[in-house]
Write a protein that holds these residues in place. Structure first.
Motif, PDB file in Angstrom:
ATOM      1  N   ALA A 111      25.131  -9.486 -14.556  1.00 36.83           N
ATOM      2  CA  ALA A 111      25.760  -8.288 -15.121  1.00 36.83           C
ATOM      3  C   ALA A 111      27.187  -8.136 -14.596  1.00 36.83           C
ATOM      4  CB  ALA A 111      24.921  -7.053 -14.784  1.00 36.83           C
ATOM      5  N   ARG A 112      27.386  -8.378 -13.309  1.00 35.46           N
ATOM      6  CA  ARG A 112      28.727  -8.256 -12.726  1.00 35.46           C
ATOM      7  C   ARG A 112      29.667  -9.313 -13.294  1.00 35.46           C
ATOM      8  NH1 ARG A 112      28.255  -8.583  -6.495  1.00 35.46           N
ATOM      9  NH2 ARG A 112      30.445  -9.186  -6.810  1.00 35.46           N
ATOM     10  N   VAL A 113      29.144 -10.520 -13.433  1.00 34.67           N
ATOM     11  CA  VAL A 113      29.988 -11.601 -13.952  1.00 34.67           C
ATOM     12  C   VAL A 113      30.380 -11.326 -15.406  1.00 34.67           C
ATOM     13  CG1 VAL A 113      29.999 -14.048 -14.591  1.00 34.67           C
ATOM     14  CG2 VAL A 113      29.199 -13.349 -12.322  1.00 34.67           C
ATOM     15  N   ARG A 114      29.431 -10.821 -16.195  1.00 33.56           N
ATOM     16  CA  ARG A 114      29.760 -10.509 -17.601  1.00 33.56           C
ATOM     17  C   ARG A 114      30.866  -9.456 -17.667  1.00 33.56           C
ATOM     18  NH1 ARG A 114      29.836 -13.410 -21.502  1.00 33.56           N
ATOM     19  NH2 ARG A 114      31.970 -12.702 -21.355  1.00 33.56           N
ATOM     20  N   GLN A 115      30.721  -8.429 -16.821  1.00 31.94           N
ATOM     21  CA  GLN A 115      31.710  -7.357 -16.804  1.00 31.94           C
ATOM     22  C   GLN A 115      33.080  -7.906 -16.398  1.00 31.94           C
ATOM     23  OE1 GLN A 115      30.745  -4.354 -13.928  1.00 31.94           O
ATOM     24  NE2 GLN A 115      32.085  -2.811 -14.868  1.00 31.94           N
ATOM     25  N   LEU A 116      33.066  -8.755 -15.387  1.00 28.08           N
ATOM     26  CA  LEU A 116      34.319  -9.319 -14.891  1.00 28.08           C
ATOM     27  C   LEU A 116      34.979 -10.218 -15.939  1.00 28.08           C
ATOM     28  CD1 LEU A 116      36.299  -9.682 -12.571  1.00 28.08           C
ATOM     29  CD2 LEU A 116      34.753 -11.414 -11.607  1.00 28.08           C
ATOM     30  N   LEU A 117      34.170 -11.067 -16.564  1.00 27.59           N
ATOM     31  CA  LEU A 117      34.729 -11.938 -17.606  1.00 27.59           C
ATOM     32  C   LEU A 117      35.373 -11.095 -18.709  1.00 27.59           C
ATOM     33  CD1 LEU A 117      31.894 -14.636 -17.951  1.00 27.59           C
ATOM     34  CD2 LEU A 117      34.254 -15.085 -17.218  1.00 27.59           C
ATOM     35  N   ASP A 118      34.691 -10.036 -19.103  1.00 26.49           N
ATOM     36  CA  ASP A 118      35.228  -9.183 -20.170  1.00 26.49           C
ATOM     37  C   ASP A 118      36.535  -8.525 -19.719  1.00 26.49           C
ATOM     38  OD1 ASP A 118      33.100  -9.921 -21.716  1.00 26.49           O
ATOM     39  OD2 ASP A 118      31.970  -8.059 -21.422  1.00 26.49           O
ATOM     40  N   GLU A 119      36.568  -8.048 -18.473  1.00 29.59           N
ATOM     41  CA  GLU A 119      37.793  -7.430 -17.940  1.00 29.59           C
ATOM     42  C   GLU A 119      38.958  -8.411 -17.947  1.00 29.59           C
ATOM     43  OE1 GLU A 119      35.394  -4.616 -14.758  1.00 29.59           O
ATOM     44  OE2 GLU A 119      36.945  -5.991 -14.034  1.00 29.59           O
ATOM     45  N   LEU A 120      38.613  -9.684 -17.677  1.00 32.19           N
ATOM     46  CA  LEU A 120      39.662 -10.706 -17.612  1.00 32.19           C
ATOM     47  C   LEU A 120      40.057 -11.209 -19.002  1.00 32.19           C
ATOM     48  CD1 LEU A 120      38.241 -12.752 -14.595  1.00 32.19           C
ATOM     49  CD2 LEU A 120      40.223 -11.223 -14.552  1.00 32.19           C
ATOM     50  N   GLY A 121      39.385 -10.682 -20.021  1.00 32.37           N
ATOM     51  CA  GLY A 121      39.711 -11.086 -21.392  1.00 32.37           C
ATOM     52  C   GLY A 121      38.928 -12.285 -21.886  1.00 32.37           C
ATOM     53  N   ALA A 122      38.038 -12.812 -21.030  1.00 37.07           N
ATOM     54  CA  ALA A 122      37.259 -13.997 -21.410  1.00 37.07           C
ATOM     55  C   ALA A 122      35.965 -13.541 -22.079  1.00 37.07           C
ATOM     56  CB  ALA A 122      36.980 -14.855 -20.186  1.00 37.07           C
ATOM     57  N   THR A 123      36.122 -12.818 -23.170  1.00 41.18           N
ATOM     58  CA  THR A 123      34.953 -12.166 -23.782  1.00 41.18           C
ATOM     59  C   THR A 123      34.031 -13.161 -24.474  1.00 41.18           C
ATOM     60  OG1 THR A 123      36.308 -11.768 -25.743  1.00 41.18           O
ATOM     61  CG2 THR A 123      36.129  -9.968 -24.136  1.00 41.18           C
ATOM     62  N   ARG A 124      34.570 -14.346 -24.805  1.00 40.35           N
ATOM     63  CA  ARG A 124      33.695 -15.336 -25.453  1.00 40.35           C
ATOM     64  C   ARG A 124      33.176 -16.391 -24.470  1.00 40.35           C
ATOM     65  NH1 ARG A 124      37.872 -17.031 -29.798  1.00 40.35           N
ATOM     66  NH2 ARG A 124      39.028 -16.678 -27.870  1.00 40.35           N
ATOM     67  N   THR A 125      33.585 -16.296 -23.228  1.00 39.54           N
ATOM     68  CA  THR A 125      33.079 -17.236 -22.225  1.00 39.54           C
ATOM     69  C   THR A 125      31.606 -16.922 -21.951  1.00 39.54           C
ATOM     70  OG1 THR A 125      35.251 -17.448 -21.209  1.00 39.54           O
ATOM     71  CG2 THR A 125      33.346 -18.024 -19.841  1.00 39.54           C
ATOM     72  N   ARG A 126      30.784 -17.958 -22.060  1.00 41.55           N
ATOM     73  CA  ARG A 126      29.344 -17.765 -21.925  1.00 41.55           C
ATOM     74  C   ARG A 126      28.913 -17.839 -20.455  1.00 41.55           C
ATOM     75  NH1 ARG A 126      30.633 -21.273 -25.713  1.00 41.55           N
ATOM     76  NH2 ARG A 126      30.078 -23.037 -24.399  1.00 41.55           N
ATOM     77  N   ILE A 127      27.719 -17.341 -20.197  1.00 36.71           N
ATOM     78  CA  ILE A 127      27.141 -17.406 -18.847  1.00 36.71           C
ATOM     79  C   ILE A 127      25.853 -18.217 -18.922  1.00 36.71           C
ATOM     80  CG2 ILE A 127      26.110 -16.098 -16.954  1.00 36.71           C
ATOM     81  CD1 ILE A 127      27.872 -13.729 -17.768  1.00 36.71           C
ATOM     82  N   THR A 128      25.768 -19.247 -18.082  1.00 36.66           N
ATOM     83  CA  THR A 128      24.520 -20.016 -18.006  1.00 36.66           C
ATOM     84  C   THR A 128      24.006 -19.925 -16.577  1.00 36.66           C
ATOM     85  OG1 THR A 128      23.468 -22.125 -18.541  1.00 36.66           O
ATOM     86  CG2 THR A 128      25.634 -22.250 -17.535  1.00 36.66           C
ATOM     87  N   VAL A 129      22.699 -19.813 -16.420  1.00 38.67           N
ATOM     88  CA  VAL A 129      22.103 -19.671 -15.089  1.00 38.67           C
ATOM     89  C   VAL A 129      21.078 -20.775 -14.865  1.00 38.67           C
ATOM     90  CG1 VAL A 129      22.476 -17.185 -15.022  1.00 38.67           C
ATOM     91  CG2 VAL A 129      20.316 -18.073 -15.887  1.00 38.67           C
ATOM     92  N   THR A 130      20.922 -21.167 -13.592  1.00 37.90           N
ATOM     93  CA  THR A 130      20.140 -22.373 -13.283  1.00 37.90           C
ATOM     94  C   THR A 130      19.423 -22.299 -11.941  1.00 37.90           C
ATOM     95  OG1 THR A 130      22.095 -23.367 -12.270  1.00 37.90           O
ATOM     96  CG2 THR A 130      21.674 -23.936 -14.562  1.00 37.90           C
ATOM     97  N   ASN A 131      19.075 -21.147 -11.438  1.00 41.84           N
ATOM     98  CA  ASN A 131      18.602 -21.041 -10.064  1.00 41.84           C
ATOM     99  C   ASN A 131      17.080 -21.060  -9.959  1.00 41.84           C
ATOM    100  OD1 ASN A 131      18.508 -20.605  -7.331  1.00 41.84           O
ATOM    101  ND2 ASN A 131      18.842 -18.415  -7.494  1.00 41.84           N
ATOM    102  N   ASP A 132      16.466 -22.251  -9.952  1.00 35.62           N
ATOM    103  CA  ASP A 132      15.011 -22.373  -9.791  1.00 35.62           C
ATOM    104  C   ASP A 132      14.239 -21.450 -10.734  1.00 35.62           C
ATOM    105  OD1 ASP A 132      14.111 -24.386  -8.222  1.00 35.62           O
ATOM    106  OD2 ASP A 132      14.219 -23.278  -6.333  1.00 35.62           O
ATOM    107  N   LEU A 133      14.587 -21.509 -11.991  1.00 34.49           N
ATOM    108  CA  LEU A 133      13.971 -20.617 -12.973  1.00 34.49           C
ATOM    109  C   LEU A 133      12.586 -21.105 -13.387  1.00 34.49           C
ATOM    110  CD1 LEU A 133      17.079 -20.136 -15.303  1.00 34.49           C
ATOM    111  CD2 LEU A 133      16.280 -18.604 -13.485  1.00 34.49           C
ATOM    112  N   ASP A 134      11.738 -20.159 -13.750  1.00 33.02           N
ATOM    113  CA  ASP A 134      10.491 -20.494 -14.438  1.00 33.02           C
ATOM    114  C   ASP A 134      10.322 -19.490 -15.581  1.00 33.02           C
ATOM    115  OD1 ASP A 134       9.554 -18.123 -13.360  1.00 33.02           O
ATOM    116  OD2 ASP A 134       8.288 -19.102 -11.864  1.00 33.02           O
ATOM    117  N   GLU A 135       9.187 -19.519 -16.262  1.00 34.64           N
ATOM    118  CA  GLU A 135       9.036 -18.649 -17.425  1.00 34.64           C
ATOM    119  C   GLU A 135       9.132 -17.171 -17.057  1.00 34.64           C
ATOM    120  OE1 GLU A 135       6.849 -20.750 -16.030  1.00 34.64           O
ATOM    121  OE2 GLU A 135       4.838 -20.496 -16.915  1.00 34.64           O
ATOM    122  N   HIS A 136       8.725 -16.833 -15.833  1.00 32.38           N
ATOM    123  CA  HIS A 136       8.750 -15.429 -15.433  1.00 32.38           C
ATOM    124  C   HIS A 136      10.175 -14.953 -15.170  1.00 32.38           C
ATOM    125  CE1 HIS A 136       4.402 -15.601 -15.265  1.00 32.38           C
ATOM    126  NE2 HIS A 136       4.510 -16.727 -14.591  1.00 32.38           N
TER     127      HIS A 136
END
Lengths: 440, 440
Positions: free
Chosen positions: A262-287
């Motif tokens: 949420a913080r990164v999305r807000q920051l990207l938008d503030e910086l004008g990078a509104t179309r920059t996507r966010i991908t996450v990869t931290n030991d994810l599972d279905e939950h």
């Protein structure tokens, strides 16, 4: 590496052929079924995967000079068995659930009809491939649903054997993932591959900025920059400074993801990078994927949990003789009797029953003449569909089940079959199968 | 199957090489460490396995025409990177824990010193092999201890990917198993293979007696007869009637084993088959093996649990850049800063400390000049031993770590290293590592 797949098997398959050739029972026409007694991990449904790989592996199941010499040296089988093996080509019939289908306890996923000797030889190989690939696909399907339509990439090569990694990428793709990090899966199966950089790349450079500059110079501004090597917020600012507001994506691999995202999305938008996507990869599972589905994440990379079946690395499938002809040419149904490992003997066909809204209500297993017959009664025909398809006919593999075309068909089939399941199938909690298996 | 192992890797290893070649950092001398932050499954110790396989795979890590063409077609890297890859031969140094050693959190199991580009390319392959093989060996070592000296056979090929099955047989053998069912493991690694017959063989015949007669005719009276297809007691009687009191063994694959085994032993003795052995194979793991160790079982066959690491199918090892040279030729220690994935930067050497009775007391990780130096102080030299050994020197693999000789040495080393651990290491409960890791 050997091209032949004939030694990816258990010693006892060959000693059984040896003894049966000697006793004269090896050529008895037999039916073997590959099935799971229950859904490992208390899953609500299983996903069939690996069928295409199995069919390809059967085509390479040959005893060449190297294999025969080893068997002779170790005196594992008699000479006349060696002669029989030298000529071995699977010449029987195989029916089964097409790849990508969903399955339930008792579902005959592969039905091999051949001589005993030909059928028993395929046991270990068939189980290895389907147990492993279906475990991955079953977990991947849950993750794909949990992601709510956002793309998932399989990135777990490092957390499973180096060849299982290739198969896992394929199985995850069949079950709804959209890409893999594994290059061999890209080459062998045509699956889209992806990836940009690890923390080591940032650490190699004298500053995060220099690392980002190097990456953007090589891969362009549409690349994905990994922003969490030092301070995430500073990383995001540097990324946008270096790549501009056309930066493709940032990747986050640590931290309390819902908050950080949420913080990164807000920051990207503030910086004008509104179309920059966010991908996450931290030991994810279905939950954890489900918990992030409503956050401003654009895509997920899943590693360990998908390639290890998310706690269920194997489906516990077995391969059992269910019928054979006797010397009079009569079919005899057989089954092991012990209480904890009982199986249902006899040849079977399968239909999936649906309600009027097209939602699956039961898996119907008909004991009788086996697959390919017509259902008795027009009502049954209208409210159910045949599940089994021919995979091998007189030793010839049906081409639509193998290669890239087979994978594409399996992926589409999986999407359609999951859509027919009742809502409870999508529950991530442990529980009963989504529909009952009924023997008729 | 491709002979090259270069595509058993993640896409991003190549994009990192591409970007680093472009920015001029690719040739910076670098040190990568492969280690586990913790012992997955709360094991008391880990067992290193796969090292020999990794060294063999590095020898086949080559980008041939097929690989280069794929990379060109998909535009994964630039042309000059293709040229660099075409010439790639690993030319650096690799130190590590020798195969069969025990390990603890932070233990640098593989230390790669080379240019960044050469070292980063090996990341995925090294992790795939060591994560998978060490998970199997760690579980297998617990089972071997639980069996109290009785032989264990690995029989889990069908419950893992068809090539992982071969590697699992090898890893289990390193960790104390004495045989495998997997034929390819017999051929590739010289491991003894075994097996006789499944339930399907009995069911194929018109009676259990006819099946036993067929098996004994082919395999001799010293064979193992599977006695639980119908009624175990009747199966044992028939087995002895057919094979005589010289029958080699009976196998039991179902039922409440402690009770059943005692009854079968009594029955065999009553029938005069006092030397006929009993082998059991019913979904065993280290806990059920331990529970049976004092019963009259003669050997164990273990399948699913050993090949899937008994609940821990991967060890969670990572491969991290810990140091690199800068443009001035000075070594810089580096480490990722995020709180949940911190690592300890810098080059390391390792000594295992012992008490006066020769029992290990701590794993000592020395930050400094890296492996191969002399310990400071004669007291330390006397009470500890160097753990790291050279695996690859200037790109040349040390021959003692690969092939059948490497496996035999690893198996013997494992036996010796486990014997040095404190008694708590043998606990099958979850808990802390048997000895602490101390950074000096």
């Amino acid at each position: 590496m050997h091209t032949s797949t004939a030694f990816l098997t258990d010693h006892y398959e060959l000693t059984m052929v040896d003894a049966a050739l000697r006793s004269g029972t090896a050529h008895r026409r037999s039916v073997f079924e590959l099935f799971a007694r229950r859904l490992s991990g208390a899953r609500r449904y299983g996903v069939v995967a690996g069928t295409g790989r199995l069919l390809e592996a059967i085509g390479r199941f040959r005893f060449g000079d190297a294999e025969l010499e080893f068997l002779r040296e170790r005196a594992i089988v008699a000479d006349r068995t060696l002669d029989w093996l030298a000529d071995f080509r699977f010449s029987g019939e195989i029916w089964g659930y097409p790849e990508g289908e969903v399955f339930f306890p008792g579902s005959p996923l592969v039905i091999v009809e051949s001589s005993f000797a030909e059928g028993v030889l395929l046991e270990t190989l068939a189980l290895s491939i389907l147990n492993a690939d279906s475990a991955v696909a079953t977990a991947a399907s849950r993750m794909a649903h949990a992601a709510g339509g956002k793309p998932l990439a399989e990135m777990g090569s490092r957390r499973t054997g180096e060849y299982s990694a290739v198969a896992a990428a394929r199985a995850a793709y069949v079950a709804g993932f959209s890409a893999t990090s594994n290059l061999e899966a890209g080459r062998s199966y045509g699956i889209p591959t992806m990836g940009t950089a690890a923390h080591s790349f940032t650490l190699l450079h004298d500053s995060e900025r220099e690392a980002f500059e190097a990456q953007v110079a090589a891969l362009g501004t549409d690349t994905t920059l990994l922003v969490d090597t030092y301070d995430i917020e500073q990383g995001v600012r540097t990324a946008v400074e270096v790549a501009g507001t056309d930066l493709g994506a940032v990747r986050i691999d640590s931290g309390d993801l819902p908050v950080v995202v949420a913080r990164v999305r807000q920051l990207l938008d503030e910086l004008g990078a509104t179309r920059t996507r966010i991908t996450v990869t931290n030991d994810l599972d279905e939950h954890t994927v489900a918990a992030l589905a409503s956050s401003p994440v654009d895509s997920f990379g899943v590693g360990t949990s998908v390639v290890t079946g998310s706690g269920t690395p194997t489906m516990g499938m077995v391969y059992k003789l269910v019928a054979h002809e006797n010397d009079e040419g009569e079919w005899v149904s057989v089954a092991k009797k012990s209480a904890d490992k009982a199986s249902v003997g006899g040849r079977k066909s399968v239909r999936r029953a649906f309600n009027r809204r097209g939602i699956a209500t039961a898996e119907l297993l008909f004991l009788g003449d086996g697959p390919g017959g017509e259902p008795e009664g027009s009502e049954l025909a209208a409210s159910s569909r045949e599940v089994l398809v021919p995979l091998v006919e007189a030793g010839e593999v049906r081409a639509e089940h193998i290669g890239s075309a087979g994978i594409a068909a399996a992926r589409e089939r999986h999407r359609a079959c999951v859509a027919e399941l009742p809502p409870v199938a999508m529950s991530l909690t442990r529980g009963d199968p989504a529909i009952p298996t009924e023997y008729r």
